[in-house]
Design an enzyme around this catalytic site. Sequence first.
Site, short mmCIF file in Angstrom:
data_model
loop_
_atom_site.label_atom_id
_atom_site.label_comp_id
_atom_site.label_asym_id
_atom_site.label_seq_id
_atom_site.Cartn_x
_atom_site.Cartn_y
_atom_site.Cartn_z
N ARG A 240 0.83 -1.13 -0.24
CA ARG A 240 0.01 -0.05 0.21
C ARG A 240 0.57 1.58 0.01
NH1 ARG A 240 -2.17 -3.31 3.43
NH2 ARG A 240 -3.67 -5.16 2.34
N GLU B 211 -4.82 -15.81 10.01
CA GLU B 211 -5.63 -16.86 9.98
C GLU B 211 -4.36 -18.42 8.90
OE1 GLU B 211 -6.18 -14.34 8.60
OE2 GLU B 211 -8.14 -14.18 8.81
N THR C 18 -3.38 -9.80 14.80
CA THR C 18 -2.42 -9.12 13.59
C THR C 18 -2.92 -7.61 13.23
OG1 THR C 18 -3.18 -9.90 11.77
CG2 THR C 18 -1.01 -11.16 13.29
N ASN D 251 -9.14 -10.02 13.13
CA ASN D 251 -9.15 -11.23 13.87
C ASN D 251 -7.94 -12.59 14.94
OD1 ASN D 251 -8.49 -11.93 10.97
ND2 ASN D 251 -8.52 -14.44 11.68
N ASP E 187 -14.73 -12.56 11.84
CA ASP E 187 -13.26 -12.35 10.35
C ASP E 187 -13.43 -10.72 10.89
OD1 ASP E 187 -10.82 -11.48 8.75
OD2 ASP E 187 -11.73 -12.04 7.39
N HIS F 8 -7.56 -18.11 -5.00
CA HIS F 8 -8.08 -17.88 -7.25
C HIS F 8 -10.02 -17.96 -7.31
CE1 HIS F 8 -4.31 -20.22 -8.99
NE2 HIS F 8 -4.13 -20.20 -7.88
N MET G 283 3.17 -19.26 -8.15
CA MET G 283 2.04 -20.65 -7.55
C MET G 283 3.12 -21.23 -7.40
SD MET G 283 -0.48 -22.05 -7.31
CE MET G 283 -0.41 -24.10 -7.33
CA CA Z 1 -8.59 -11.15 8.63
#
Ligand code: CA
Length: 713
Positions: free
Chosen positions: A143, A205, A260, A280, A325, A637, A676
């Site tokens: 960003r 996560e 985080t 979360n 979340d 994806h 990938m």
């Molecule tokens: Ca999150």
Amino acid sequence: MHRSWVAGAATMLIAAAALAATAAGGPQVRGAAAVDTARQLAADQEPGTWMSSGRTYDEQRYSPLTGINRDNVGRLGLVWYGDVDTERGQESTPVVVDGVLYITTAWSMVKAYDAATGEKLWEYDPQVDRAVGQVACCDVVNRGVAAWKGKIYLGALDGRLIALDGRTGKVVWSVQTTDPTQPYTITQVPRMVKGMVVIGNAGAEYTCRGYVTAYEAETGKQAWRFYTVPDEPGKPTTPELEAARKTWNGPFWKFGGGATAWDSIVYDPRTNLVFFGTGNGLSWAPDIRSPGGGDNLFTASVIAVNADTGRYVWHHQLVPSDAWDYDVTNPLMIADLKIGGRVRHVLMQAPKIGFFYVWDARTGKLISAEQFAPANWATKIDLKTGRPVENPAARYTVDKASLVYPAPLGAHNWHPMSYSPRTGLVYLPVTENNTGFQQLAADKFKVNARTYNTGTISGSAEITKLYEAPGAPPRGNVKSYLQAWDPAAGKEVWRVDQKDFGPAGTMVTASDIVFNGNWSGEFAAYDARTGAKLWSAPTQANVVAAPSTYTIAGQQYVAVLVGARGLPKGQVRTNPLSANNSRLLVYKLGGTASLPTAATSGPSTITTKLDPPLFTGTNEQVIDGQGSYARVCAGCHGPNAAADKSIPDVRYSTTLRSISDWNTVVMDGSRASRGMAAFRGIIGREESENIFHYVISQANKDKAAEQAKAARP
Ligand code: CA
């Protein structure tokens, strides 16, 4: 080349020149990046610079410039553009200081341009290992940069904080802010705080424990660190984390804890506080994360710490025991608002959850929290306790599903909002969306640090039933709009509906113009008082980033980075370096440049015809593959095997023709250099094959639906 802002009024010129001489410690040269506290505090005295991502410490993204106004904005035209060499999402706000414009692109690369001519001065690629993309939940984005005393600061995806020479782009120092063996990532803008550079990270996560760290800007030496969740018992702690531990149950530290602080960090010189929001915990399902309940501090919280020491001052947990979340990492903004007859120094946020929060910045006292978007998880926020009044139907278990809005994308996510002290309005992109939740059975939940660990499923018979019930919203993403919100009154003043779903950052100027891109391939200007559309220009690309504005030799420019998540409808590839036409676009009055119209070499990312092989798997493989896909693949994806991003839509993949081709890519990493990375060791061959069959099944279903639609009269 002279600095842009010396074209101002004579008195301003003297004041600003004196200031700049102090700031730079010598004569002005192009690319000095000579920002310091005094210069940043006096940003309004040189309105032609945009010296930090949010322009000023309060991060209002408001420009005092008026050269482009409501009468002449119709003459705004492209003056130069720079092709960006990646098709992943472009999220940075251009920073413009000492005649140079700096952007970051996907994969944490930095580019510096002559802000007037577009001449590329230097570029820097930190050579992030493409395997890190596996644990970047939401694309390998960045960003933007911070500028300080001749250096440009970058948070790299792999957890490095890097200081570059502002004139050359050469590395001055680099520190690893995270344990490189852990799946941490960084996508946020570093913030300058009193000679320190402050950065957080992402990865809640993926078993990461959140924290925010301040480093000495000159040397990279650590100054302070604030952890957002407690460690395991017996490890060093702080009073606030000791108290926070009482809000958890079970061996939560084994999953990292999460929380985080992955986007917003704001420094407020008035209160000497640094504010940030946290995400979360792991898992999303609270019963797995903290069996037996608990608020789980400091997840889903806004936290204020002392700028000098990083010590705790106040916090507000917006979502106790979060199950959805509901990160509150969204942009934070400081302002002086007239509320109830007196001026209050406030902190503001429009988080995912659909309620717009206004706090007293110094004390954290909640002033208001009015609903700005549809939300069914809570009916209101109790101003006395600061806690939401929850709708019990939004909670889910293994046996009970729930249909919840907003969805994890949020009513508002990271996309910058802006505030005009002239209109008293905040301009933010709002998205309406919803999703189904059901908790994963305990024996199905196995933590894997290289995949998404939500402890939930978003597709089940129970969830389908909820969507079929009367009054249920259309599933998924519903609509988007640019909203003008009055934070003092707590109400919407106007909105502009977007043609296509998708949010983009905003900027507002003192000539009462709001600039905002969209996902229909357009960059537009709106009347800040009414929302009337004043001007637009084609971008040939989706826009998610926020623009900035600056002057060079008295001429006002507007710059915006475009390109993310594929191409808008009807657009073709025109950038030889990027299949989704990622570019930096720069406009000024009378600009006559134009984007190329002819398609250049290279394949478009958009394939129009679905042509999968016949399905040969079993129903069990599809069910297991669907669960694995959601956990391992969907983050990049797209849900239901349909990509909405600028990375391949797996339903169109030629590897579906052969399981060995599929495994060459998925397990062996034959496309690792393109992002990938190999999944060998993360999933087994059987799981890979289940996903393969699930994708083929899904592609065939979608093909049949397309054919049925085409056959309809
Ligand atoms: Ca999150």
